[in-house]
Design an enzyme around this catalytic site. Structure first.
Site, PDB file in Angstrom:
ATOM      1  CG  HIS A 105      33.759 -44.183  69.909  1.00  0.00           C
ATOM      2  ND1 HIS A 105      33.958 -45.781  69.467  1.00  0.00           N
ATOM      3  CD2 HIS A 105      33.582 -44.695  71.147  1.00  0.00           C
ATOM      4  CE1 HIS A 105      33.717 -46.707  70.040  1.00  0.00           C
ATOM      5  NE2 HIS A 105      33.331 -45.969  71.501  1.00  0.00           N
ATOM      6  NE  ARG A 180      46.821 -25.650  97.350  1.00  0.00           N
ATOM      7  CZ  ARG A 180      45.780 -26.333  97.743  1.00  0.00           C
ATOM      8  NH1 ARG A 180      44.735 -25.873  97.313  1.00  0.00           N
ATOM      9  NH2 ARG A 180      45.436 -27.329  98.387  1.00  0.00           N
TER      10      ARG A 180
END
Length: 182
Positions: A105, A180
């Site tokens: 919204h 990573r």
């Protein structure tokens, strides 16, 4: 700002009602009713690839904006809010209670709320979500509108993914960040 729409038009409500009927039957089905489940998913989803498996209970807004490729596994209690397209790539795994939101919204109240027939109504906006091939999204993760997740990426359990992630990384946290490369 993304375009907004009214979720209470006759056309959108018909899609919503159809999805609710199909989900009620799907979520009440027995695990041995594989053919019934496959047919319901075929009727509910925009596309559903071979070997895709969705554990009930499963929840969505409309279903027809959801595209699940071959071999996708969606675990128990997942919610996909599909006000726009949601595409889940081949061989992707979603842990339990994963939530994918293509729907949102407007943030500003004056963009979100309007009055019709003397009652407050709410505008909805949406952006597509794309999850690549062979992605693993850990349980309880939330994927927000407009996010793209690259092939081979893993998202840690409980993460809130607010921005797109590249291919082959491990990302986790709230907000989700790359930990990573994989």
């Amino acid at each position: 700002m993304t375009d907004t729409f009214d979720t209470r038009t006759d056309q959108i409500m018909a899609r919503h009602t159809k999805a609710r009927r199909l989900l009620k039957v799907y979520n009440a089905s027995d695990a041995e009713e594989r053919e019934t489940r496959t047919q319901i998913l075929s009727d509910l989803l925009g596309t559903c690839g071979p070997g895709a498996w969705i554990e009930p209970p499963f929840f969505c807004d409309y279903g027809d904006n959801i595209h699940v490729d071959a071999g996708v596994f969606i675990n128990f209690n997942c919610t996909l809010l599909d006000g726009d397209q949601i595409h889940i790539g081949e061989g992707t795994l979603l842990g339990p209670s994963v939530q994918i939101y293509a729907t949102t919204h407007p943030i500003r109240a004056e963009d979100r709320i309007y009055t019709q027939d003397g009652l407050p109504k709410y505008r909805t906006s949406a952006q597509p979500v794309t999850v690549g091939k062979h992605v693993w999204i850990g349980g309880g993760a939330i994927i927000l509108p407009g996010v793209e997740i690259g092939d081979g990426t893993t998202v840690g359990a409980g993460s809130v993914v607010t921005q797109s992630l590249p291919e082959r990384v491990f990302a986790a946290g709230n907000p989700c960040r790359i930990v990573r490369e994989l």
